[in-house]
Scaffold this motif. Sequence first.
Motif, short mmCIF file in Angstrom:
data_model
loop_
_atom_site.label_atom_id
_atom_site.label_comp_id
_atom_site.label_asym_id
_atom_site.label_seq_id
_atom_site.Cartn_x
_atom_site.Cartn_y
_atom_site.Cartn_z
N ARG A 246 1.04 -7.47 7.92
CA ARG A 246 1.85 -6.45 7.27
C ARG A 246 1.48 -6.26 5.80
O ARG A 246 2.28 -5.74 5.01
CB ARG A 246 3.33 -6.80 7.39
CG ARG A 246 3.84 -6.89 8.82
CD ARG A 246 5.32 -7.19 8.85
NE ARG A 246 5.83 -7.34 10.20
CZ ARG A 246 7.10 -7.62 10.50
NH1 ARG A 246 7.98 -7.75 9.53
NH2 ARG A 246 7.48 -7.76 11.75
N TYR B 76 -1.53 3.75 -9.51
CA TYR B 76 -0.19 3.99 -8.97
C TYR B 76 0.78 4.31 -10.11
O TYR B 76 0.91 3.54 -11.06
CB TYR B 76 0.31 2.78 -8.19
CG TYR B 76 -0.22 2.70 -6.79
CD1 TYR B 76 0.25 3.53 -5.78
CD2 TYR B 76 -1.22 1.77 -6.45
CE1 TYR B 76 -0.23 3.46 -4.49
CE2 TYR B 76 -1.72 1.68 -5.15
CZ TYR B 76 -1.22 2.53 -4.17
OH TYR B 76 -1.70 2.46 -2.90
N SER C 187 11.58 1.83 -2.51
CA SER C 187 12.58 0.76 -2.66
C SER C 187 12.35 -0.08 -3.91
O SER C 187 13.14 -0.95 -4.23
CB SER C 187 12.56 -0.15 -1.43
OG SER C 187 11.39 -0.97 -1.42
N SER D 271 12.69 -4.70 9.01
CA SER D 271 13.38 -3.97 7.95
C SER D 271 14.84 -3.68 8.28
O SER D 271 15.58 -3.18 7.43
CB SER D 271 12.65 -2.66 7.65
OG SER D 271 12.54 -1.88 8.83
N ARG E 179 2.80 0.14 0.65
CA ARG E 179 2.63 1.58 0.47
C ARG E 179 3.91 2.33 0.87
O ARG E 179 4.33 3.28 0.21
CB ARG E 179 1.46 2.09 1.30
CG ARG E 179 0.13 1.48 0.93
CD ARG E 179 -0.96 1.98 1.86
NE ARG E 179 -2.10 1.09 1.88
CZ ARG E 179 -3.06 1.11 2.80
NH1 ARG E 179 -3.00 2.00 3.78
NH2 ARG E 179 -4.06 0.27 2.75
N GLU E 180 4.51 1.91 2.00
CA GLU E 180 5.73 2.57 2.48
C GLU E 180 6.97 2.09 1.74
O GLU E 180 8.00 2.76 1.74
CB GLU E 180 5.90 2.32 3.98
CG GLU E 180 4.97 3.13 4.88
CD GLU E 180 3.53 2.71 4.77
OE1 GLU E 180 3.27 1.49 4.71
OE2 GLU E 180 2.65 3.59 4.73
N LEU E 181 6.90 0.93 1.12
CA LEU E 181 8.07 0.35 0.45
C LEU E 181 8.30 0.90 -0.96
O LEU E 181 9.33 0.62 -1.57
CB LEU E 181 7.93 -1.17 0.36
CG LEU E 181 8.17 -2.00 1.63
CD1 LEU E 181 7.95 -3.48 1.34
CD2 LEU E 181 9.57 -1.77 2.16
N GLN E 182 7.38 1.70 -1.48
CA GLN E 182 7.47 2.10 -2.88
C GLN E 182 8.80 2.76 -3.27
O GLN E 182 9.29 2.53 -4.38
CB GLN E 182 6.29 3.01 -3.24
CG GLN E 182 4.97 2.25 -3.26
CD GLN E 182 3.82 3.07 -3.79
OE1 GLN E 182 3.94 3.76 -4.80
NE2 GLN E 182 2.70 3.01 -3.12
N SER F 247 -6.10 0.87 -1.07
CA SER F 247 -6.02 1.47 0.27
C SER F 247 -7.17 1.05 1.19
O SER F 247 -7.03 1.08 2.40
CB SER F 247 -6.00 3.00 0.16
OG SER F 247 -4.87 3.43 -0.56
N MET G 2 2.20 -2.94 3.90
CA MET G 2 3.53 -2.35 3.94
C MET G 2 4.01 -1.91 2.55
O MET G 2 4.93 -1.09 2.43
CB MET G 2 4.54 -3.33 4.53
CG MET G 2 4.87 -4.51 3.65
SD MET G 2 6.08 -5.63 4.42
CE MET G 2 6.38 -6.77 3.06
#
Length: 466
Positions: free
Chosen positions: A401, A171, A411, A213, A406-409, A389, A404
């Motif tokens: 969760r 990453y 932030s 969220s 992955r989608e928070l990166q 993954s 999650m």
Amino acid sequence: MSHKLERASFQERLDHFVNVIRTEIVNGIREEGTYLPAESALAKQFELSNKSIRKGLEQLVEEGLIVKIDRVGSMVTPRAKETITINFGCPISLTTDFMMDDLIAAFSKRNPGIHVRRISLNHISYSQSAEEMIANGLLDVVAFNSPQFQEWTEEGLTSLLEPQLSDERLYRIAEEAFVHDGALFAKPVSFSPVVLCYNKEHFARAGIDAPDSYWTWQDLIDAAAKLSESRGKPGIYFLPTSENRYSVFLLQGAGSYRGGDRPEGLLDGLSTLNSLIENRSIFPNYWAHGNDETIQLFVEGQVSIILCTYFNLNEFAHTTIDYDICPLPVLHRGDPQRTLLLSIGMSVVKQSRVKEAARRFVDFLSSEEAQGMIRDKTMSIPARKESASRSAGGALRLPSRYAMFRELQPSFAYHSDLGFQMKDLRKITKWLKEYWSNMIDENELSSKLMELSSDDRKSGQPAGMP
């Protein structure tokens, strides 16, 4: 205060004892097969109790430097001449964060001619401890978390480390923590954002919807009040003086302020923090000494919500507690999500006498095999994208969760994004303790923060989020 100073002095004397014996063994002053002086003699020499000497000797046994022989004494460990030894400095927490001893064992199995000696570094003065041991030729590989590496760069010590090649399979955001002047100085092994962890059963019994969220901190305070009323126990707890907790509120304040001076945003974040922890109906009227006690409060059901990292989840991975995680709340409705990211990476010491073996060990820790072990055996997030993954192959019960992150990166932010040096954050820690102890008032706290931000601007250091 005197008790804390006595404890610090004791720890310094114990560290000094271990460091002296370790240096003498590694440098051949104490030869293989010879015995250390009796515990009573060592206690007198280093001004420690026999019990403390035994504690230090246990650390040397753990590092493989000595063996304790019943009714005889402590013998310097004989080592095979053909074996290469890598001295690996790291915090003791890595044994739970991602099963470091298991990873070392797997590496040794693949590389029978290389022995990795894990050396626990002083977590209180980590950078200083690592620097001193590198200067004495006692480290070949050293682990850093992101704030430790930030302090390392601020002290101008990156020249002690070997630059490494970036790896597109890891990453990118995890690598960013260890980049300085365009060069990568540590390979990331794992990372974690600070998240909200909550007891699902407590929420259900109180008739409260699970956090999501869309929550603001005020929503959390309202929910914690209902939980406290329902259960007769505090709703939320975390260690407010931790630089890995209060910095979240500084980050959110600096990122959400809509005008004027950036420091005003920092104060906005601290104001929200104060309104939370000063509410004694939802926040316990005492402070735990660290994350271990905070986790214990949650596991025992004493509180319903904590702030934690994925690393902390390892502490209750094998319990039956019904929990889940979610993103942190925001200061104001409509604010972008913002949370603190912690990364852990491995550096090769530039002057290592076994540099090729050290590189091989660091590369192994970011390999598919090692990263797969982290995925299967721990709650920690592997730095390797493919490993993070895929589904876990172990018996761990992951929160629903878990993925999650992955989608928070977008932030994620590091301590460095605040624009303060680590020494500045330690000043803020001290001021917050004084403020919460009523030793200084809100105006004094504000003035100190404004002055610190002003000093940073004058020195070319940006105050607040870039």
